[in-house]
Scaffold this motif. Structure first.
Motif, PDB file in Angstrom:
ATOM      1  N   GLU A 167      -4.970  15.460  -2.673  1.00  0.00           N
ATOM      2  CA  GLU A 167      -5.239  14.271  -2.935  1.00  0.00           C
ATOM      3  C   GLU A 167      -5.236  13.287  -1.854  1.00  0.00           C
ATOM      4  OE1 GLU A 167      -2.541  13.533  -5.985  1.00  0.00           O
ATOM      5  OE2 GLU A 167      -3.499  14.988  -7.488  1.00  0.00           O
ATOM      6  N   SER A 168      -4.211  13.385  -0.948  1.00  0.00           N
ATOM      7  CA  SER A 168      -3.767  12.665   0.192  1.00  0.00           C
ATOM      8  C   SER A 168      -5.123  12.849   1.411  1.00  0.00           C
ATOM      9  CB  SER A 168      -2.694  12.950   0.924  1.00  0.00           C
ATOM     10  OG  SER A 168      -2.401  12.115   1.924  1.00  0.00           O
ATOM     11  N   LEU A 169      -5.753  14.143   1.483  1.00  0.00           N
ATOM     12  CA  LEU A 169      -6.549  14.319   2.576  1.00  0.00           C
ATOM     13  C   LEU A 169      -7.717  13.795   2.117  1.00  0.00           C
ATOM     14  CD1 LEU A 169      -6.036  18.078   3.102  1.00  0.00           C
ATOM     15  CD2 LEU A 169      -5.651  16.579   4.681  1.00  0.00           C
ATOM     16  N   GLU A 170      -8.343  13.523   0.648  1.00  0.00           N
ATOM     17  CA  GLU A 170      -9.252  12.889   0.368  1.00  0.00           C
ATOM     18  C   GLU A 170      -9.357  11.221   0.850  1.00  0.00           C
ATOM     19  OE1 GLU A 170     -11.917  14.272  -1.140  1.00  0.00           O
ATOM     20  OE2 GLU A 170     -10.354  15.967  -1.041  1.00  0.00           O
ATOM     21  N   THR A 171      -8.333  10.698   1.041  1.00  0.00           N
ATOM     22  CA  THR A 171      -8.406   9.311   1.483  1.00  0.00           C
ATOM     23  C   THR A 171      -7.799   9.061   3.173  1.00  0.00           C
ATOM     24  OG1 THR A 171      -6.151   9.036   0.514  1.00  0.00           O
ATOM     25  CG2 THR A 171      -8.103   8.521  -0.695  1.00  0.00           C
ATOM     26  N   LYS A 172      -7.021  10.045   3.417  1.00  0.00           N
ATOM     27  CA  LYS A 172      -6.294  10.071   4.603  1.00  0.00           C
ATOM     28  C   LYS A 172      -6.403  11.160   5.540  1.00  0.00           C
ATOM     29  CE  LYS A 172      -3.161   6.455   3.039  1.00  0.00           C
ATOM     30  NZ  LYS A 172      -1.738   6.230   2.693  1.00  0.00           N
ATOM     31  N   PRO A 173      -7.603  11.457   6.369  1.00  0.00           N
ATOM     32  CA  PRO A 173      -7.803  12.959   6.873  1.00  0.00           C
ATOM     33  C   PRO A 173      -6.590  12.902   7.868  1.00  0.00           C
ATOM     34  CG  PRO A 173      -9.516  11.548   7.260  1.00  0.00           C
ATOM     35  CD  PRO A 173      -8.820  10.540   6.352  1.00  0.00           C
ATOM     36  N   VAL A 174      -6.233  14.319   8.185  1.00  0.00           N
ATOM     37  CA  VAL A 174      -5.196  14.481   9.290  1.00  0.00           C
ATOM     38  C   VAL A 174      -5.782  15.810  10.336  1.00  0.00           C
ATOM     39  CG1 VAL A 174      -3.319  14.190   7.669  1.00  0.00           C
ATOM     40  CG2 VAL A 174      -4.132  16.203   7.922  1.00  0.00           C
ATOM     41  N   SER A 175      -5.355  15.884  11.305  1.00  0.00           N
ATOM     42  CA  SER A 175      -5.537  16.742  12.381  1.00  0.00           C
ATOM     43  C   SER A 175      -4.755  17.996  12.293  1.00  0.00           C
ATOM     44  CB  SER A 175      -5.142  16.184  13.755  1.00  0.00           C
ATOM     45  OG  SER A 175      -5.829  14.963  13.914  1.00  0.00           O
ATOM     46  N   VAL A 176      -3.508  17.866  11.601  1.00  0.00           N
ATOM     47  CA  VAL A 176      -2.604  19.020  11.240  1.00  0.00           C
ATOM     48  C   VAL A 176      -1.996  19.080  10.110  1.00  0.00           C
ATOM     49  CG1 VAL A 176      -0.719  20.672  12.276  1.00  0.00           C
ATOM     50  CG2 VAL A 176      -2.383  19.398  14.010  1.00  0.00           C
ATOM     51  N   ILE A 177      -1.670  20.154   9.442  1.00  0.00           N
ATOM     52  CA  ILE A 177      -0.836  20.126   8.211  1.00  0.00           C
ATOM     53  C   ILE A 177       0.327  21.001   8.651  1.00  0.00           C
ATOM     54  CG2 ILE A 177      -0.551  20.758   5.803  1.00  0.00           C
ATOM     55  CD1 ILE A 177      -3.554  20.163   5.660  1.00  0.00           C
ATOM     56  N   PHE A 178       1.563  20.643   8.524  1.00  0.00           N
ATOM     57  CA  PHE A 178       2.594  21.616   8.571  1.00  0.00           C
ATOM     58  C   PHE A 178       3.225  21.704   6.965  1.00  0.00           C
ATOM     59  CE2 PHE A 178       2.538  18.925  12.374  1.00  0.00           C
ATOM     60  CZ  PHE A 178       2.772  19.989  13.472  1.00  0.00           C
ATOM     61  N   CYS A 179       3.622  22.950   6.746  1.00  0.00           N
ATOM     62  CA  CYS A 179       4.073  23.247   5.600  1.00  0.00           C
ATOM     63  C   CYS A 179       5.644  24.111   5.807  1.00  0.00           C
ATOM     64  CB  CYS A 179       3.037  24.165   5.009  1.00  0.00           C
ATOM     65  SG  CYS A 179       3.573  24.748   3.507  1.00  0.00           S
ATOM     66  N   TRP A 180       6.564  23.388   5.356  1.00  0.00           N
ATOM     67  CA  TRP A 180       7.902  23.980   5.323  1.00  0.00           C
ATOM     68  C   TRP A 180       7.912  24.924   4.338  1.00  0.00           C
ATOM     69  CZ3 TRP A 180      11.981  22.825   8.930  1.00  0.00           C
ATOM     70  CH2 TRP A 180      12.966  23.632   8.650  1.00  0.00           C
ATOM     71  N   GLN A 181       8.431  26.236   4.691  1.00  0.00           N
ATOM     72  CA  GLN A 181       8.768  27.118   3.752  1.00  0.00           C
ATOM     73  C   GLN A 181       9.898  27.856   3.798  1.00  0.00           C
ATOM     74  OE1 GLN A 181       6.430  28.314   1.013  1.00  0.00           O
ATOM     75  NE2 GLN A 181       5.850  26.336   1.366  1.00  0.00           N
ATOM     76  N   GLU A 182      10.982  27.821   2.958  1.00  0.00           N
ATOM     77  CA  GLU A 182      12.245  28.374   3.233  1.00  0.00           C
ATOM     78  C   GLU A 182      11.932  29.998   3.166  1.00  0.00           C
ATOM     79  OE1 GLU A 182      16.450  27.866   1.237  1.00  0.00           O
ATOM     80  OE2 GLU A 182      15.345  26.178   1.176  1.00  0.00           O
ATOM     81  N   LYS A 183      11.200  30.564   2.013  1.00  0.00           N
ATOM     82  CA  LYS A 183      10.846  31.817   2.045  1.00  0.00           C
ATOM     83  C   LYS A 183       9.363  31.770   1.552  1.00  0.00           C
ATOM     84  CE  LYS A 183      12.177  36.307   0.024  1.00  0.00           C
ATOM     85  NZ  LYS A 183      11.710  36.909   1.188  1.00  0.00           N
ATOM     86  N   ILE A 184       8.383  32.560   2.388  1.00  0.00           N
ATOM     87  CA  ILE A 184       7.211  32.875   2.263  1.00  0.00           C
ATOM     88  C   ILE A 184       6.737  33.635   0.960  1.00  0.00           C
ATOM     89  CG2 ILE A 184       4.840  33.329   3.175  1.00  0.00           C
ATOM     90  CD1 ILE A 184       5.884  32.541   5.974  1.00  0.00           C
TER      91      ILE A 184
END
Length: 170
Positions: free
Chosen positions: A42-59
């Protein structure tokens, strides 16, 4: 510094830790956080970004399935997704990469190494953005007259074929 980044993570303390570490690299003009993959879309539709970081404690498979959906959308397919995780198991990091992550980074690495890894992904993203723009410009030039900017015969032929096919369907 015109790059923007998004941090995805369900735990607010992890998001804040990631934000502090990423901000210390001085590579981004804007950092924002979201709770999950759906909110990220939803956020990407209005505000594009160059990088997404995703924090995962356990993948785990279910926690990163949204990456596959991200890769399926042309406008988001080239956004590098860097998974921050404490995963010491190689199979967890492999799963993240198979699901669409661009890199798996330990949050314990130095700021300098993190910045270097991010710069690699930003350069690749910038190159892909340039290629997409050139491709778009070439497609436009192929269908328009350079002097008048009016559509040419090639555009007429493509449009005619599409309209004939549409009329045959209906």
């Amino acid at each position: 510094m015109t790059h923007k980044a998004m941090i995805v993570g369900t735990d607010s303390s992890h998001r804040q830790t990631a934000m502090a570490k990423i901000a210390a690299t001085d590579l981004f003009a804007e950092l924002r956080t979201v709770n999950d993959g759906e909110t990220a879309f939803e956020s990407l539709e209005t505000k594009p970004v160059s990088v997404i970081f995703c924090w995962q404690e356990k993948i785990a498979l279910d926690s990163l399935l949204w990456l596959r959906s991200l890769q399926k959308r042309d406008e988001h397919a080239d956004i590098p997704v860097l998974v921050l995780c404490d995963a010491v198991e190689a199979n967890e990091r492999i799963l993240a990469l198979d699901l669409g992550a661009s890199d798996c980074i330990s949050p314990e690495i130095s700021i300098q190494e993190m910045a270097a890894r991010i710069r690699v992904h930003l350069r690749q993203k910038d190159r892909m953005d340039h290629v997409r723009k050139v491709k778009s410009d070439l497609a436009r030039l192929a269908l328009t007259d350079s002097l008048t900017s009016l559509y040419n015969r090639a555009f007429f032929d493509v449009t005619l074929d599409a309209e004939i096919a549409r009329s045959e369907r209906s």
